[in-house]
Design an enzyme around this catalytic site. Structure first.
Site, PDB file in Angstrom:
ATOM      1  N   ILE C  76       7.790  -6.828   0.504  1.00 21.74           N
ATOM      2  CA  ILE C  76       7.519  -7.098  -0.904  1.00 21.74           C
ATOM      3  C   ILE C  76       8.816  -7.003  -1.710  1.00 21.74           C
ATOM      4  O   ILE C  76       9.079  -7.851  -2.562  1.00 21.74           O
ATOM      5  CB  ILE C  76       6.478  -6.086  -1.447  1.00 21.74           C
ATOM      6  CG1 ILE C  76       5.201  -6.101  -0.594  1.00 21.74           C
ATOM      7  CG2 ILE C  76       6.167  -6.364  -2.904  1.00 21.74           C
ATOM      8  CD1 ILE C  76       4.359  -7.331  -0.706  1.00 21.74           C
ATOM      9  N   CYS C 147      12.481   2.736   1.376  1.00 19.21           N
ATOM     10  CA  CYS C 147      11.953   1.368   1.438  1.00 19.21           C
ATOM     11  C   CYS C 147      12.827   0.521   2.344  1.00 19.21           C
ATOM     12  O   CYS C 147      14.022   0.378   2.113  1.00 19.21           O
ATOM     13  CB  CYS C 147      11.903   0.736   0.048  1.00 19.21           C
ATOM     14  SG  CYS C 147      11.280  -0.947   0.121  1.00 19.21           S
ATOM     15  N   ASN C 211       7.074   6.408   5.035  1.00 16.92           N
ATOM     16  CA  ASN C 211       7.144   5.026   4.590  1.00 16.92           C
ATOM     17  C   ASN C 211       6.984   4.139   5.828  1.00 16.92           C
ATOM     18  O   ASN C 211       6.736   4.629   6.922  1.00 16.92           O
ATOM     19  CB  ASN C 211       8.476   4.763   3.880  1.00 16.92           C
ATOM     20  CG  ASN C 211       8.331   3.709   2.780  1.00 16.92           C
ATOM     21  OD1 ASN C 211       7.721   2.660   2.996  1.00 16.92           O
ATOM     22  ND2 ASN C 211       8.886   3.965   1.615  1.00 16.92           N
ATOM     23  N   GLY C 262       0.256   6.982   6.698  1.00 19.56           N
ATOM     24  CA  GLY C 262       0.676   6.088   7.779  1.00 19.56           C
ATOM     25  C   GLY C 262      -0.529   5.707   8.617  1.00 19.56           C
ATOM     26  O   GLY C 262      -0.853   6.386   9.575  1.00 19.56           O
TER      27      GLY C 262
HETATM   28  C1  FMN Z   1       2.344  -3.930   0.628  1.00 17.39           C
HETATM   29  C2  FMN Z   1       2.992  -2.586   0.619  1.00 17.39           C
HETATM   30  C3  FMN Z   1       3.808  -2.227  -0.454  1.00 17.39           C
HETATM   31  C4  FMN Z   1       4.427  -0.989  -0.488  1.00 17.39           C
HETATM   32  N1  FMN Z   1       5.192  -0.654  -1.556  1.00 17.39           N
HETATM   33  C5  FMN Z   1       5.747   0.580  -1.622  1.00 17.39           C
HETATM   34  C6  FMN Z   1       6.474   0.979  -2.749  1.00 17.39           C
HETATM   35  O1  FMN Z   1       6.621   0.244  -3.710  1.00 17.39           O
HETATM   36  N2  FMN Z   1       7.021   2.224  -2.766  1.00 17.39           N
HETATM   37  C7  FMN Z   1       6.856   3.093  -1.731  1.00 17.39           C
HETATM   38  O2  FMN Z   1       7.350   4.220  -1.800  1.00 17.39           O
HETATM   39  N3  FMN Z   1       6.150   2.739  -0.633  1.00 17.39           N
HETATM   40  C8  FMN Z   1       5.592   1.510  -0.563  1.00 17.39           C
HETATM   41  N4  FMN Z   1       4.851   1.159   0.546  1.00 17.39           N
HETATM   42  C9  FMN Z   1       4.688   2.115   1.653  1.00 17.39           C
HETATM   43  C10 FMN Z   1       3.376   2.865   1.530  1.00 17.39           C
HETATM   44  O3  FMN Z   1       3.379   3.642   0.369  1.00 17.39           O
HETATM   45  C11 FMN Z   1       3.145   3.759   2.753  1.00 17.39           C
HETATM   46  O4  FMN Z   1       4.193   4.699   2.844  1.00 17.39           O
HETATM   47  C12 FMN Z   1       3.111   2.984   4.043  1.00 17.39           C
HETATM   48  O5  FMN Z   1       2.468   1.749   3.843  1.00 17.39           O
HETATM   49  C13 FMN Z   1       2.412   3.726   5.185  1.00 17.39           C
HETATM   50  O6  FMN Z   1       1.058   3.927   4.936  1.00 17.39           O
HETATM   51  P1  FMN Z   1      -0.113   2.953   5.470  1.00 17.39           P
HETATM   52  O7  FMN Z   1       0.116   2.737   6.915  1.00 17.39           O
HETATM   53  O8  FMN Z   1      -1.365   3.700   5.178  1.00 17.39           O
HETATM   54  O9  FMN Z   1      -0.007   1.684   4.698  1.00 17.39           O
HETATM   55  C14 FMN Z   1       4.229  -0.080   0.576  1.00 17.39           C
HETATM   56  C15 FMN Z   1       3.393  -0.433   1.641  1.00 17.39           C
HETATM   57  C16 FMN Z   1       2.769  -1.664   1.668  1.00 17.39           C
HETATM   58  C17 FMN Z   1       1.883  -2.002   2.827  1.00 17.39           C
END
Ligand code: FMN
Ligand code: FAD
Ligand code: FAD
Ligand code: FMN
Ligand code: FES
Ligand code: FES
Lengths: 320, 298, 320, 298
Positions: C76, C147, C211, C262
């Site tokens: 993104i 990120c 992340n 995660g």
């Molecule tokens: C589409 C998308 C956008 C994300 N944007 C951010 C963000 O702007 N800032 C951030 O700290 N993490 C961001 N993340 C990471 C998530 O906060 C999280 O750490 C990561 O997706 C792992 O969790 P999950 O497996 O449950 O998605 C983003 C993740 C996804 C999938």
């Protein structure tokens, strides 16, 4: 298989660019389990047996495997008969296979790696004669510096570029060019490209990417670690995007061939790994479901090459 | 080669799913052997090991003609993999790797199968000596029995066959129906047979554990074949030791990723102290081989 | 929700231990998209908006997302309105929510992080008064040093323990204790525990793990990188075993609370993360499928606690 | 709240799967709105966006009584997600988030729907001015048309409705049958309507592209509503510009992970130069808003 798939991995001619990942295919056991004759058609272009260490190892306590979303976590812990029994009992049988052999080796210190390779070398001299030049098409070494499931050595070497360099150099002294020397890297590092570069500069003739990603399974009943080895290594389709990224990053900086692996389960996966820069790919855990998968993927790869009007070398690294 | 089977019949017997699968290319199994199976559209990464419950591959109906390979499995739904299999319907596809492992015959528990025929065989040679063949099954451990009964119908079992099956409740005990044909054939072959059933809640047969029943009249010269959960196997082995029975074979269950000796995931510590791959040295192993001969402290 | 689930995250009271992961839930947009009133019941115990940077950012070129086995890869690229618009337009609306707010911040240098936090502080002083002590239960900061989808800053800080320490310290100067300061770490490192320790020693009051994992998708048609940002971050169930391992390793060495995330998609996942040592968990990409997931998981968590006769604090870290 | 629907009807119209789903709790959609849908036992991680094809939620059959919410989708099988949906059978479950996005009415293309009744409405107020309503659809872009026809039947469309639909071949054109009821109702409401069909291979209707047909008789005061692949949308916009048509609305398609504005995955660059979230500002957008008004160089 058709000449369209013929390729080389360093000094080794391969009938097609698909082999197995160490520890995921025991060819002799599998042939026996399935009641096949000794001289059945091997399903890999080169065979990589499970890691051999200096001393015999029993491996980790059970449970050793667990399935997770799109993959599995294992904590096998490198059980093996030790190099002495390996060279006495197993190596001669593996040299009888119709495909080249890549002996995967690990140790708990640099010296141990070197000793294991020396033992293998000596046995090869007995089997194949002392002119190492004639071995090159038939036997290679893969250094496993990346197993997350043993306490010391191994992955602690694989996370340190200088250690990788020192080890590669030390093994090169006893396993000289042009013999294939592949270094199998761990993805559990901040910068895998620098590890690959270190191996290349120290004389590796290939890098294998990737070993498993360190993970943990919680026992759903006790809420304690499920695996006997506490943590384990994640493999299978779940890691494919991560492994592709590793191959992509390494291919951008090294000139030696890459053996790509990590979640390969279908022909499209093979195409993607090769497009990212792998010269050869290895089928790992997906082979548990179908031991013939490597050969089948090679056949289907040929169809894809035809459809896309690509040669193998055009496919390799196409992404870059 | 991994084979593709077609579900020809799917029904529930008690809580267990009973699947009959047509598997072109299947080579025919011995009782106690297993296959790694997986629904074709599976959400699982790995296949799961299931005992071959029955196998009509090698049966000649009329001399020279064979049934299409038709292999049965009995599936206890305990998680995702078994759940997917239990949900299969007729015409769904299944991936099959097998038959695999050492069955009862290869492990030395019963004489290797001769070419069997659907008609009652004139004679056969068993290894049972004077003793009975005692088959002990717990829960879904009843699975391999139909094929086992088929194999022993071609042997001469002088002192007959005793089947002991333990279940949680009468609901699970409904699975006994998969033995009907086999028991009937034993009768036709004039092999004396008896069946004893236990349920933990007493809702059917004797109340208690299958080992209680076994303990009552086990004879030293009996041959005991056991299929069931690990805890039951160990308990049965204790009873065998106590009664001086040495001829006992167990079908072991461990986690299996590959079923063919590649992964080293299925190991168990056996009597000689080593960790051994159950998919290769087993799943059927002799009691002494698996659990050792140390005297029990009970 | 029942008092059984009540908990604290540093100085913040949370009605239940489930929040959202930054960038995966836009509460205002979602409420509007679904035609909900402004004062509907928020589905998280604390709300973490998408990362805010100094200047407005457009984000990466498209495509930005792709589904993979058991997850998705995103690139993104932190699109956001910039801190100026954020404090003017969005912050006041978020302070009106019924739950505490954790503002997630990133920068391309240490100074930038500090400036963004200062801007937020100034705005908060206008909104909540200048006594920072009174903010503590209502607002916290999460530093995104992890990120994988932007060129500089961010993840390059998160892979360097010393940089993490310096940054945390610098932000602590303008965002003093007892205010919540969580540092969100990247798993793309050799040793995440040392990163967490660095953050703790420099004054962080929590760490957020993890992340996304850096991955690559190959375009199946062109065999070029599929995502506009070339590489992206893998999230979803595929990474759960890896994220659990990170939480497990970090919990063994730090005393500050862990926000675990995660691949969380069901209640069992919540239980596992908490058992590994997370005090609070965050729902990420699985919330795309159901924006109410965090609250639903909390409800189900309560049932699990009852069934297992466990209190929340008994569950947390049970594995150790 | 994410809803759980039950497949009430599943049939193929040409190559497309047509699903009627009963969705308790569904609030009723406007044409051009979509839902994020996913088979309940899905191997996909994310849901996929599909236009609401028809929606009988708000239709009173007899005054005061409502149909159960019954929502239709038309699914072109292009990959795993759509493939799973196309394979659904009656009684299978579907997860549904929606209705979502700006439909044609909210985007200003048609007047917002009054409470519709199954009987032909006495009168309605359209915004169409003097021109016709020209609806252009490509392939599965025909999906939202049944609901759209429902909406416009309650408007006064003086100069009538022209539906132009382009398909690859006669096979895809079979999907036209989903318009039968709607066109019949227009007739009953005395709204003049005409249908023009093109196929790329000429196997049905006019041979060629739908834009060819549009180019032939588009009038500057026509209102154009477009659903189809991006390339078609852009081509239609060119034709509109060439004919001086300013009142054109497009239902845009991009990749969507969430459908509700959370992920920023669905962005497209719009005429003002910014990247905008199609799930929120769209999927229906005015031509000028989406593609801008620069003169075409053709
Ligand atoms: C589409 C998308 C956008 C994300 N944007 C951010 C963000 O702007 N800032 C951030 O700290 N993490 C961001 N993340 C990471 C998530 O906060 C999280 O750490 C990561 O997706 C792992 O969790 P999950 O497996 O449950 O998605 C983003 C993740 C996804 C999938
Ligand atoms: C030779 C052999 C023959 C068999 N024959 C039969 C038969 O005929 N009929 C029959 O019903 N069964 C039989 N079984 C047992 C059958 O294989 C298992 O029940 C089946 O594999 C369970 O798979 P599942 O996915 O349904 O269950 P699960 O238990 O959900 O899946 C197993 C997976 O979950 C993991 N796991 C297990 N426990 C935990 C835990 N506490 N925490 C975290 N992860 C965990 C495992 O590592 C494994 O990856 C046999 C087993 C063997 C070895
Ligand atoms: C508002 C809206 C309304 C829609 N309405 C309809 C409708 O009514 N009917 C209809 O049939 N369709 C409709 N669509 C399109 C529909 O959503 C898609 O066809 C569907 O999402 C495809 O999903 P899939 O899994 O089947 O296909 P896939 O393309 O296999 O899956 C998509 C996934 O693959 C990834 N991907 C795509 N291309 C590549 C590539 N070259 N290389 C690698 N990865 C790739 C994507 O990132 C995505 O994660 C609509 C779309 C939108 C936005
Ligand atoms: C059960 C199992 C055992 C493994 N044993 C070894 C081993 O002995 N030596 C080694 O170098 N790699 C070993 N690996 C790692 C694989 O060779 C491979 O690098 C990894 O699994 C990634 O590929 P995959 O995702 O296709 O399985 C093992 C992997 C698995 C799953
Ligand atoms: S199951 Fe793999 S070695 Fe036995
Ligand atoms: S689809 Fe997620 S923001 Fe539009």
């Amino acid at each position: 298989m058709s000449s369209r798939l013929h390729t080389h991995l360093g000094p080794m001619f391969l009938e097609y660019p698909v082999i197995n990942a160490s520890g995921t295919l025991d060819l002799l056991e599998t042939a026996d389990a399935l009641g096949l004759d000794g001289d059945y058609r091997v399903p890999v272009a080169a065979y990589v047996p499970k890691t051999v260490t200096m001393l015999p190892r029993e491996g980790n306590p059970t449970p050793r495997v667990a399935e997770v979303a799109a993959g599995m976590v294992n904590s096998i812990g490198l059980p093996n008969e030790g190099v002495k029994a390996f060279v006495a009992d197993t190596l001669p049988r593996l040299l009888n296979l119709t495909c080249p052999l890549i002996v995967n080796v690990a140790g708990f210190s640099r010296d141990e790696y070197v000793s294991v390779v020396e033992r293998v070398s000596r046995a090869l001299a007995d089997e194949l004669g002392s002119d190492k030049g004639t071995w090159a098409p038939r036997v290679g070494i893969e250094l496993n510096v990346s197993c997350p499931n043993v306490d010391s050595g191994c992955m602690s070497i694989g996370t340190d570029a200088e250690e990788i360099a020192r080890l590669t150099q030390a093994v090169r002294d006893v396993w000289p060019t042009p013999l294939l020397l592949a270094v199998k890297l761990t993805p559990n590092v901040t910068d895998i490209a620098s590890m690959a570069l270190a191996a290349e500069e120290a004389g590796a003739s290939a890098v294998s990417l990737v070993n498993t990603f360190k993970g943990l399974i919680v026992d759903r009943d006790t809420l304690k670690p499920y695996l006997g080895g506490i943590t384990g290594g994640l493999s299978g389709p779940a890691i494919k995007p991560l492994a592709l990224r590793c191959v992509f990053e390494v291919a951008a900086v090294v000139d030696i061939p890459i053996i790509g692996m990590g979640g390969i389960a279908c022909t499209q996966d093979v195409v993607e790994f090769m497009a990212c820069g792998a010269s050869v790919v290895a089928v790992g855990a997906a082979g548990f479901v179908d031991p013939w998968l490597p050969a089948r993927l090679a056949e289907e790869l040929e169809e894809v090459l035809c459809e896309r009007s690509l040669t193998l070398s055009e496919l390799i690294g196409k992404i870059h | 080669m991994r084979l593709v089977g077609r579900v020809a019949e799917a029904a529930f017997v008690g809580p267990y799913a009973h699947l009959a699968v047509e598997i072109p290319g299947w080579k025919g199994a011995q009782s106690g052997q297993f296959a790694m199976i997986q629904a074709a559209e599976s959400r699982c990464f790995l296949a799961r090991p299931f005992s071959v419950s029955d196998d009509e591959t090698h049966i000649e109906t009329t001399p020279g003609t064979h049934h299409a390979a038709r292999v049965s499995f009995l599936v206890d739904e305990v998680g995702r993999g078994s759940g997917e299999l239990a949900a299969l319907r007729v015409d769904d596809r299944v991936h099959v790797l097998g038959p695999l492992g050492r069955g009862f015959a290869a492990a030395g528990a019963v004489a290797p199968a001769a070419r069997r025929t659907a008609a009652c065989p004139a004679a056969g040679v068993g290894r049972g000596g004077a003793g009975r063949l005692v088959i002990v099954a717990g829960g879904a451990g009843i699975a391999p029995l139909p094929l086992l009964l088929r194999e022993i119908e071609s042997r001469l079992i002088r002192s007959g066959v005793l089947v002991l099956a333990g279940f949680r409740s009468s609901r699970e005990a409904q699975a006994l129906c998969i033995l009907d044909d086999g028991l009937e054939r034993l009768r036709r072959c004039r092999i004396p047979s008896e069946v004893g059933i236990t349920t933990e809640d007493g809702s059917f047969g004797f109340a208690g554990m299958v080992t209680d029943l076994l303990d009552r009249d086990l004879q030293p010269d009996d041959t005991v074949l056991v299929c069931g959960p690990s805890a039951m196997c160990e308990a049965v082995w204790k009873v065998c030791r106590r009664h001086g029975v040495r001829r006992a074979w167990f079908s072991l269950e461990t986690l299996m990723a590959c079923g063919v000796g590649s992964c080293h995931g299925c190991v168990t510590r056996v009597a000689d102290g080593t960790l051994t791959r159950v998919c290769r040295r087993g799943p059927v192993m002799a009691g002494e081989e698996a659990f050792g001969a140390e005297e029990e402290t009970t």
